[in-house]
Write a protein that holds these residues in place. Structure first.
Motif, PDB file in Angstrom:
ATOM      1  N   GLY A 111      -6.412 -93.244  60.144  1.00  0.00           N
ATOM      2  CA  GLY A 111      -5.964 -92.578  58.784  1.00  0.00           C
ATOM      3  C   GLY A 111      -6.848 -93.387  57.636  1.00  0.00           C
ATOM      4  O   GLY A 111      -6.569 -93.155  56.336  1.00  0.00           O
ATOM      5  N   GLU A 112      -7.899 -94.287  57.971  1.00  0.00           N
ATOM      6  CA  GLU A 112      -8.739 -94.809  56.919  1.00  0.00           C
ATOM      7  C   GLU A 112      -9.426 -93.738  56.061  1.00  0.00           C
ATOM      8  O   GLU A 112      -9.924 -94.117  55.113  1.00  0.00           O
ATOM      9  N   ALA A 113      -9.781 -92.686  57.019  1.00  0.00           N
ATOM     10  CA  ALA A 113     -11.005 -91.541  56.498  1.00  0.00           C
ATOM     11  C   ALA A 113     -10.305 -90.651  55.615  1.00  0.00           C
ATOM     12  O   ALA A 113     -10.614 -90.367  54.481  1.00  0.00           O
ATOM     13  N   TRP A 114      -9.146 -90.175  56.033  1.00  0.00           N
ATOM     14  CA  TRP A 114      -8.528 -89.018  55.603  1.00  0.00           C
ATOM     15  C   TRP A 114      -7.175 -88.831  56.055  1.00  0.00           C
ATOM     16  O   TRP A 114      -6.955 -89.172  57.319  1.00  0.00           O
ATOM     17  N   THR A 115      -6.020 -88.338  55.515  1.00  0.00           N
ATOM     18  CA  THR A 115      -4.743 -88.146  56.227  1.00  0.00           C
ATOM     19  C   THR A 115      -4.345 -86.875  55.578  1.00  0.00           C
ATOM     20  O   THR A 115      -4.846 -86.215  54.714  1.00  0.00           O
ATOM     21  N   GLY A 116      -3.116 -86.250  56.040  1.00  0.00           N
ATOM     22  CA  GLY A 116      -2.724 -85.074  56.147  1.00  0.00           C
ATOM     23  C   GLY A 116      -2.833 -84.173  56.995  1.00  0.00           C
ATOM     24  O   GLY A 116      -3.379 -84.098  58.138  1.00  0.00           O
ATOM     25  N   THR A 117      -2.215 -82.877  56.824  1.00  0.00           N
ATOM     26  CA  THR A 117      -2.301 -82.142  57.913  1.00  0.00           C
ATOM     27  C   THR A 117      -3.915 -81.339  58.191  1.00  0.00           C
ATOM     28  O   THR A 117      -3.947 -81.236  59.415  1.00  0.00           O
ATOM     29  N   ARG A 118      -4.575 -81.324  57.122  1.00  0.00           N
ATOM     30  CA  ARG A 118      -5.824 -80.918  57.596  1.00  0.00           C
ATOM     31  C   ARG A 118      -6.705 -81.966  58.417  1.00  0.00           C
ATOM     32  O   ARG A 118      -7.409 -81.652  59.335  1.00  0.00           O
ATOM     33  N   ALA A 119      -6.280 -83.161  57.781  1.00  0.00           N
ATOM     34  CA  ALA A 119      -7.038 -84.252  58.835  1.00  0.00           C
ATOM     35  C   ALA A 119      -6.440 -84.334  60.302  1.00  0.00           C
ATOM     36  O   ALA A 119      -7.359 -84.670  61.011  1.00  0.00           O
ATOM     37  N   ASP A 120      -5.260 -84.060  60.383  1.00  0.00           N
ATOM     38  CA  ASP A 120      -4.710 -84.022  61.600  1.00  0.00           C
ATOM     39  C   ASP A 120      -5.397 -82.831  62.579  1.00  0.00           C
ATOM     40  O   ASP A 120      -5.775 -82.962  63.612  1.00  0.00           O
TER      41      ASP A 120
ATOM     42  N   PHE B 279      -8.391 -81.348  61.862  1.00  0.00           N
ATOM     43  CA  PHE B 279      -9.714 -81.854  61.902  1.00  0.00           C
ATOM     44  C   PHE B 279      -9.828 -82.929  63.313  1.00  0.00           C
ATOM     45  O   PHE B 279     -10.741 -82.861  64.151  1.00  0.00           O
TER      46      PHE B 279
ATOM     47  N   MET C 167     -10.414 -91.470  62.008  1.00  0.00           N
ATOM     48  CA  MET C 167      -9.696 -90.426  61.963  1.00  0.00           C
ATOM     49  C   MET C 167      -8.247 -90.963  62.261  1.00  0.00           C
ATOM     50  O   MET C 167      -7.094 -90.878  61.565  1.00  0.00           O
TER      51      MET C 167
END
Length: 84
Positions: A37-46, A48, A34
């Protein structure tokens, strides 16, 4: 009546000691992915990632409590007398 002996508790302490590090590190891999940033980025990723970090802290505190509880039980258990 509890038939657990000090030797039983000491065996449990050894068994738990062998795996507790793995338990405490169980979320390190997902947190690393996480954070990269390889799996998912953005506000929701942050969000999570933050939640995952909180869960890691809770997991580690629980693991530490297990170790402490077992150590306390071992210390409180009476020493066993050798058979006569």
């Amino acid at each position: 009546m509890n038939d657990t002996t000090r030797a039983d508790l000491e065996r449990l302490q050894i068994q738990v000691g062998r795996i507790i590090g793995d338990l405490k590190a169980a979320l390190d891999g997902p947190l690393s992915v996480m954070a990269s940033g390889e799996a998912w980025t953005g506000t929701r990723a942050d969000g999570f990632g933050t939640s995952l970090d909180i869960h890691k802290s809770v997991l580690q505190k629980g693991a530490d409590a297990i170790v402490a509880d077992i150590a306390a039980a071992v210390s409180a258990a009476p020493a066993e007398e050798p058979p006569a």
